[in-house]
Scaffold this active site. Structure first.
Site, PDB file in Angstrom:
ATOM      1  N   LYS A 225     -17.471  -5.599  15.384  1.00  0.00           N
ATOM      2  CA  LYS A 225     -16.090  -5.284  15.011  1.00  0.00           C
ATOM      3  C   LYS A 225     -15.543  -6.258  13.970  1.00  0.00           C
ATOM      4  O   LYS A 225     -14.340  -6.289  13.722  1.00  0.00           O
ATOM      5  CB  LYS A 225     -15.200  -5.297  16.255  1.00  0.00           C
TER       6      LYS A 225
ATOM      7  N   PRO B  33      -9.808  -0.770  16.973  1.00  0.00           N
ATOM      8  CA  PRO B  33     -10.853  -0.028  16.276  1.00  0.00           C
ATOM      9  C   PRO B  33     -12.245  -0.397  16.801  1.00  0.00           C
ATOM     10  O   PRO B  33     -12.523  -1.553  17.115  1.00  0.00           O
ATOM     11  CB  PRO B  33     -10.683  -0.467  14.819  1.00  0.00           C
ATOM     12  N   GLU B  34     -13.106   0.601  16.902  1.00  0.00           N
ATOM     13  CA  GLU B  34     -14.447   0.381  17.424  1.00  0.00           C
ATOM     14  C   GLU B  34     -15.441   0.203  16.280  1.00  0.00           C
ATOM     15  O   GLU B  34     -15.093   0.287  15.097  1.00  0.00           O
ATOM     16  CB  GLU B  34     -14.831   1.531  18.343  1.00  0.00           C
TER      17      GLU B  34
ATOM     18  N   ARG C 165      -9.415  -4.754  30.568  1.00  0.00           N
ATOM     19  CA  ARG C 165      -9.297  -3.649  29.629  1.00  0.00           C
ATOM     20  C   ARG C 165      -9.106  -2.355  30.401  1.00  0.00           C
ATOM     21  O   ARG C 165      -9.415  -2.265  31.591  1.00  0.00           O
ATOM     22  CB  ARG C 165     -10.573  -3.547  28.775  1.00  0.00           C
TER      23      ARG C 165
END
Length: 285
Positions: free
Chosen positions: A51, A2-3, A248
């Site tokens: 976050k 989740p951002e 990533r």
């Protein structure tokens, strides 16, 4: 993962349910925290920091959580809510219950010691400490690629792989460009774009950088490897970015963003999910 906009909305929902209310049940299903019980404490507020989620209590404690890849906080009717095998934290008032499911991190610290958990973060794109100038300075000083620098939460907090890819695509920057080769003007535009995208994202349940909330139409590049670029018609690709052990995924368009990534071998890439779809349509023997 989740951002920042998703975490911000989660904090808002938790704050609406818990702020000013007394906890009638408190279970932290985490080995190092299992003996702690905050029943009787009152929630002061729940806020996000990048976050990270910070649930502040009048006892002087903060319950800190991070969703990582699969975590989420669910809010349910306290009368019917029940923890399950995936519940890592269960907090309840007389009206609402919050279930922290599959949390990636769970800590308890004194509220005056929150800096030990989130003090390393750069300015929060959705927080009261947001400073575009600081974010630009941090990115300019980063000795890495601009894509990896955007994903580094110590430079600016809240950007994940989706908003990193979308910001770089819309600004026509190659994610693997060394930050030293990105001009101050480009960095300023990049930071402003990232802020606009996340600020818009926090206002809507469905993340969209294109203006369309429809699945498959809500992003320019992220999640679209093997599919036509919406801008030039070329093929969107995906490659790894970042230092070893911290790599990533990064989606990008070589035609729009200055060529192939150094980690991209150039071989054809099928659209994400194409293999699973083909497998599901194959006859069962």
């Amino acid at each position: 993962m989740p951002e920042g906009d998703t975490v911000w909305r989660t904090a808002q929902r938790l704050n609406q349910a818990f702020a000013g209310e007394t906890l009638t049940r408190s279970e932290l299903r985490w080995p190092s925290l299992a003996t702690l019980d905050f029943t009787g404490a009152t929630t002061l507020e729940v806020v996000s920091r990048g976050k990270h989620l910070l649930h502040r209590l009048n006892s002087g404690h903060t319950i800190h959580s991070h969703l990582r890849m699969e975590g989420q906080w669910l809010i349910a009717d306290a009368a019917t809510a029940r923890p399950n095998a995936q519940t890592r934290a269960f907090l309840s008032t007389t009206r609402w219950a919050g279930l922290g499911q599959r949390l990636g991190m769970l800590d308890v610290v004194g509220t005056d010691e929150e800096h030990t958990l989130v003090g390393h973060l750069g300015p929060d794109l959705l927080g009261p400490d947001w400073s575009a100038d600081r974010a630009v300075a941090n990115l300019a000083a980063a000795d890495t690629t601009i894509g990896a620098a955007l994903l580094d939460q110590t430079n600016l907090a809240g950007i994940g792989t989706l908003y990193a890819a979308e910001t770089l695509f819309t600004e026509r920057l190659n994610p693997w460009t060394p930050t030293a080769e990105v001009t101050d003007a480009q960095l300023t535009h990049l930071v402003e774009r990232a802020h606009r995208l996340l600020d818009n994202g926090r206002r809507h349940a469905v993340q969209s950088t294109t203006g369309s909330p429809r699945h498959g139409e809500n992003t320019w590049a992220h999640g679209r490897s093997g599919r036509p670029c919406r801008r030039c018609g070329g093929t969107v690709r995906v490659a790894m970015i970042g230092p070893p052990t911290r790599e990533r995924t990064m989606f990008y368009c070589p035609s729009c963003q200055g060529g192939l990534a150094p980690t991209d071998d150039g071989r054809p890439q099928r659209p994400l999910g194409a293999g699973r779809k083909a497998q599901s349509l194959s006859p069962k023997l």
